[in-house]
Design a protein around this motif. Structure first.
Motif, PDB file in Angstrom:
ATOM      1  N   PRO A 288       0.853  -1.198   0.000  1.00 46.99           N
ATOM      2  CA  PRO A 288       0.000   0.000   0.000  1.00 46.99           C
ATOM      3  C   PRO A 288       0.887   1.246   0.000  1.00 46.99           C
ATOM      4  N   ASN A 289       0.627   2.188  -0.890  1.00 52.11           N
ATOM      5  CA  ASN A 289       1.472   3.379  -0.940  1.00 52.11           C
ATOM      6  C   ASN A 289       0.655   4.671  -1.034  1.00 52.11           C
ATOM      7  N   PRO A 290      -0.196   4.907  -0.015  1.00 46.80           N
ATOM      8  CA  PRO A 290      -0.920   6.183  -0.018  1.00 46.80           C
ATOM      9  C   PRO A 290       0.078   7.322   0.154  1.00 46.80           C
ATOM     10  N   PHE A 291      -0.291   8.515  -0.310  1.00 46.13           N
ATOM     11  CA  PHE A 291       0.604   9.659  -0.159  1.00 46.13           C
ATOM     12  C   PHE A 291       0.570  10.124   1.297  1.00 46.13           C
ATOM     13  N   PRO A 292       1.720  10.069   1.993  1.00 48.36           N
ATOM     14  CA  PRO A 292       1.739  10.300   3.436  1.00 48.36           C
ATOM     15  C   PRO A 292       1.424  11.745   3.826  1.00 48.36           C
TER      16      PRO A 292
ATOM     17  N   THR B 263      -2.029   7.834   6.485  1.00 45.99           N
ATOM     18  CA  THR B 263      -1.157   6.895   7.186  1.00 45.99           C
ATOM     19  C   THR B 263      -1.767   6.433   8.499  1.00 45.99           C
ATOM     20  N   ALA B 264      -2.870   7.059   8.919  1.00 43.70           N
ATOM     21  CA  ALA B 264      -3.517   6.639  10.160  1.00 43.70           C
ATOM     22  C   ALA B 264      -4.319   5.351   9.948  1.00 43.70           C
ATOM     23  N   LEU B 265      -4.515   4.942   8.703  1.00 45.57           N
ATOM     24  CA  LEU B 265      -5.307   3.738   8.416  1.00 45.57           C
ATOM     25  C   LEU B 265      -4.458   2.477   8.577  1.00 45.57           C
ATOM     26  N   SER B 266      -5.152   1.337   8.720  1.00 46.24           N
ATOM     27  CA  SER B 266      -4.434   0.054   8.789  1.00 46.24           C
ATOM     28  C   SER B 266      -3.947  -0.307   7.391  1.00 46.24           C
ATOM     29  N   GLY B 267      -3.057  -1.310   7.308  1.00 50.93           N
ATOM     30  CA  GLY B 267      -2.495  -1.710   6.024  1.00 50.93           C
ATOM     31  C   GLY B 267      -3.566  -2.085   5.011  1.00 50.93           C
TER      32      GLY B 267
ATOM     33  N   PHE C 293       6.781  15.231  -8.876  1.00 46.61           N
ATOM     34  CA  PHE C 293       7.810  15.790  -8.016  1.00 46.61           C
ATOM     35  C   PHE C 293       7.256  16.879  -7.097  1.00 46.61           C
ATOM     36  N   PHE C 294       6.541  17.843  -7.692  1.00 50.01           N
ATOM     37  CA  PHE C 294       6.098  18.975  -6.886  1.00 50.01           C
ATOM     38  C   PHE C 294       4.955  18.638  -5.933  1.00 50.01           C
ATOM     39  N   GLN C 295       4.095  17.693  -6.322  1.00 52.21           N
ATOM     40  CA  GLN C 295       2.933  17.431  -5.470  1.00 52.21           C
ATOM     41  C   GLN C 295       3.113  16.269  -4.504  1.00 52.21           C
ATOM     42  N   VAL C 296       4.051  15.374  -4.821  1.00 47.72           N
ATOM     43  CA  VAL C 296       4.203  14.208  -3.958  1.00 47.72           C
ATOM     44  C   VAL C 296       5.587  14.145  -3.305  1.00 47.72           C
ATOM     45  N   ILE C 297       6.643  14.195  -4.125  1.00 47.59           N
ATOM     46  CA  ILE C 297       7.981  13.975  -3.576  1.00 47.59           C
ATOM     47  C   ILE C 297       8.424  15.154  -2.712  1.00 47.59           C
ATOM     48  N   LEU C 298       8.268  16.362  -3.246  1.00 48.84           N
ATOM     49  CA  LEU C 298       8.717  17.547  -2.507  1.00 48.84           C
ATOM     50  C   LEU C 298       7.981  17.718  -1.166  1.00 48.84           C
ATOM     51  N   PRO C 299       6.633  17.598  -1.132  1.00 49.49           N
ATOM     52  CA  PRO C 299       5.961  17.704   0.165  1.00 49.49           C
ATOM     53  C   PRO C 299       6.421  16.639   1.153  1.00 49.49           C
TER      54      PRO C 299
ATOM     55  N   LYS D 153       9.249  11.023  14.682  1.00 53.80           N
ATOM     56  CA  LYS D 153       8.125  10.602  15.513  1.00 53.80           C
ATOM     57  C   LYS D 153       6.995  10.074  14.636  1.00 53.80           C
ATOM     58  N   LYS D 154       6.738  10.823  13.559  1.00 57.70           N
ATOM     59  CA  LYS D 154       5.663  10.420  12.652  1.00 57.70           C
ATOM     60  C   LYS D 154       5.953   9.052  12.069  1.00 57.70           C
ATOM     61  N   LYS D 155       7.226   8.828  11.733  1.00 60.13           N
ATOM     62  CA  LYS D 155       7.597   7.566  11.117  1.00 60.13           C
ATOM     63  C   LYS D 155       7.399   6.430  12.112  1.00 60.13           C
ATOM     64  N   ALA D 156       7.776   6.692  13.362  1.00 61.01           N
ATOM     65  CA  ALA D 156       7.652   5.665  14.384  1.00 61.01           C
ATOM     66  C   ALA D 156       6.189   5.266  14.566  1.00 61.01           C
ATOM     67  N   LYS D 157       5.323   6.282  14.495  1.00 59.83           N
ATOM     68  CA  LYS D 157       3.903   6.037  14.671  1.00 59.83           C
ATOM     69  C   LYS D 157       3.368   5.123  13.569  1.00 59.83           C
ATOM     70  N   LYS D 158       3.916   5.347  12.397  1.00 62.14           N
ATOM     71  CA  LYS D 158       3.485   4.567  11.224  1.00 62.14           C
ATOM     72  C   LYS D 158       3.888   3.119  11.439  1.00 62.14           C
TER      73      LYS D 158
END
Lengths: 261, 308
Positions: free
Chosen positions: A99-103, A151-155, B205-211, B303-308
């Motif tokens: 799954p690759n939603p835009f974070p 990203t708050a959703l489950s896989g 690039f501008f809408q996904v990668i850069l943000p 922190k955000k990554k850890a939450k994920k």
């Protein structure tokens, strides 16, 4: 907004694929009929995922990739020089293995991201949002939290969100690259049910390593195989019932009965 | 009679928390203890050095601190004037202004290099990366000398714009390298997902990668700022001092914190030295704010990554 069922027929003619000097696929001829689900099965490394990526021109994003043959969407070659790959990918959607939603986007923005990314305009975004999420059977779970980050959703929910994201573009064909391999059985079942419903309005090609899944969801099955040091190709293609029930080729028989792979 | 049942759990391992001290026995325990002690000692030395630098700046600079020191300029102030008058307001503005000018070129160009290094498949990438890395090793005084030679070649007057020009090559490699890291951390999946939806490369690039790399790129900017905000040598060579406030980069001298410190500490009078220390403290706080902001931004991301 009404979703007009515009499933299309997709056909590959003599498709061969190279990575640099190495040929990985040879002369693949397959027809994916409109409103049917076709499963691509085969052991790892046989080229089925690579083949899937040739179907919406994602293959050419790999620097060393080469291709011969043609892919016809309702008779029109998507590799014709006059065709923009960007337009192809809008008509032929793709769901990835992970799954690759835009974070950085909310659930709502994820579903509608295709519009912004491709520069399309739609009159009623909220309706498209609801329709897409409903078609991916995730509406009830997210309708009260559309503003939350994806990203708050489950896989499993993320994967269905990714399906909804593809559906918002109203594609004629949906390509799925092992969409359930990272998911639990419950989520897998829900996605399989979704696939069945979606086939009413589009053509679906799904790569899977799971024989049971291929039998559950697909109408037709293509068995890919690559012998050592030779490019991969299609060994057998037919109705799922036939490929699993009375395979003609002995290698197919061995594979579907779990003798190798 | 109660039966004695063997504890089914594995015996406590010597590296369990509770028995850490007990483990410092035997040959391996001894080596372990020695290394841990050594690590602590070295950490204490480094920490001590840092504290002593901080303390000397704070204790010596505190004497100059007052509200007026932060906002007044140095007009009509000599090296011996009482600390009740004058301040570094003009130098704070000058520093911020020159650094901003350098950033206006270094940030877009550094970002462009980072984008090139991460998004293109060109064979020239390694060359560009090597040049950027080599630039990171450029001594700041050489950058100043180079710009000085430009000034004399043009027959121009030293002014703020040349100071900014001398800071720019010092800032560029930091921005480029950190921004490249940030862009590289964005999963390739996201780009594919965007392209798979029918996005042209630039929109992906501008809408996904850069943000997705936003906080990393802000960090790149802040680290770049911190790299040049205290640079002295290139500024001494390329700008004229000024006791007043001058925000025209093309004409006249401009004061900056590093050159102010250099000038007043060289004067050698008690009050001028205190002024220099005061300016050092201001500079230290400025750099501290930049680093802490950068830290907070990256911590937020982790922190955000850890939450994920």
């Amino acid at each position: 907004m009404t979703i007009s069922p515009v499933a299309a027929e997709l056909r590959s003619e003599d498709v061969s694929v190279w990575f640099g000097e190495r040929q990985v696929l040879k002369d693949v001829n397959l027809t994916f009929r409109a409103n049917r689900v076709t499963a691509l099965i085969g052991p790892s490394g046989c080229g089925k995922s690579t083949f899937l990526r040739t179907l919406n021109r994602m293959h050419e994003l790999i620097p060393s990739a080469g291709l011969a043959g043609s892919i016809l969407l309702d008779g029109k070659d998507i590799y014709d020089p006059s065709v923009n790959p960007v337009d192809v990918r809008m008509e032929i959607g793709m769901v990835f293995q992970k799954p690759n939603p835009f974070p950085t986007m909310s659930i709502r923005d994820n579903v509608l991201s295709g519009l912004k990314l491709s520069g399309l305009r739609v009159d009623n975004k909220d309706e498209l949002l609801e329709t897409s999420l409903k078609r991916a059977s995730i509406w009830n779970e997210v309708k009260d939290r559309l503003g939350e980050p994806a990203t708050a959703l489950s896989g499993g929910q993320q994967q269905r969100l990714c399906i909804a994201r593809s559906l918002a573009m109203n594609p004629k064909v949906l390509l799925m690259d092992e969409p359930c391999s990272a998911l639990d059985p419950g989520s897998t079942r829900r996605i399989e049910a979704t696939i069945e419903e979606l086939s009413e309005s589009m053509t679906i090609v799904i790569v899977t390593h799971n024989m049971q899944q291929a039998q559950r969801v697909s109408h037709e099955t293509a068995f890919f195989l690559a012998d050592e040091n030779t490019p991969g190709g299609v060994v057998e293609f037919g109705s799922t019932e036939q490929v699993f029930g009375q395979p003609i080729d002995e290698r197919t028989n061995d594979y579907v009965n779990g003798h190798f792979g | 009679m109660e039966k004695v049942v063997a504890d089914p759990r594995p015996a406590k391992q010597p590296w369990n928390k509770s028995s850490k001290l007990a483990s410092f026995t035997g040959g391996r325990g001894f080596a372990d203890a020695t290394l841990i002690t050594l690590a602590f000692l070295l950490a204490a030395v480094v920490f001590g050095l840092l504290l002593s630098v901080l303390w000397s700046v704070v204790s010596a600079g505190a004497g100059a601190m007052s509200p007026q020191f932060l906002y007044q300029n140095n007009r009509y102030i000599s090296t011996t004037t009482s600390l009740d008058y004058g301040g570094v307001g003009h130098a704070i503005l000058g520093t911020l202004w020159l650094v901003l000018l350098a950033t206006m070129v270094a940030l877009p160009l550094g970002l462009a290099i980072a984008v090139y290094l991460t998004q293109s498949q060109s064979k020239l990438r390694n060359l560009v990366r090597s040049i950027t890395q080599a630039l990171a090793g450029l001594p700041s005084v050489v950058s100043g000398l180079f710009v000085l030679s430009i000034i004399s070649f043009l027959g121009a007057q030293k002014s703020g714009i040349f100071g900014a020009l001398a800071l720019f090559p010092l800032m560029l490699p930091t921005v480029a390298r950190v921004a490249e890291e940030a862009l590289r951390l964005v999963p390739a999946d996201l780009r594919l997902a965007a392209l798979g939806l029918g996005a042209p490369n630039y929109r992906a690039f501008f809408q996904v990668i850069l943000p997705a790399a936003k906080s990393g790129i802000i960090t790149a900017l802040l680290l770049g700022l911190a790299r040049v905000v205290g640079e002295t040598a290139p500024l001494i060579l390329t700008i004229q001092a000024n006791n007043g406030t001058n925000l025209n980069p093309f004409d006249g001298g401009v004061a900056t914190l590093p050159t102010y410190i250099y000038g007043f500490i060289s004067a050698g009078y008690a009050s001028s030295i205190t002024r220099a220390w005061g300016a050092s403290l201001v500079l230290l706080i400025l750099v501290g704010i930049l680093f802490i902001t950068a830290r907070l931004l990256t911590a937020d991301k982790k922190k955000k990554k850890a939450k994920k």
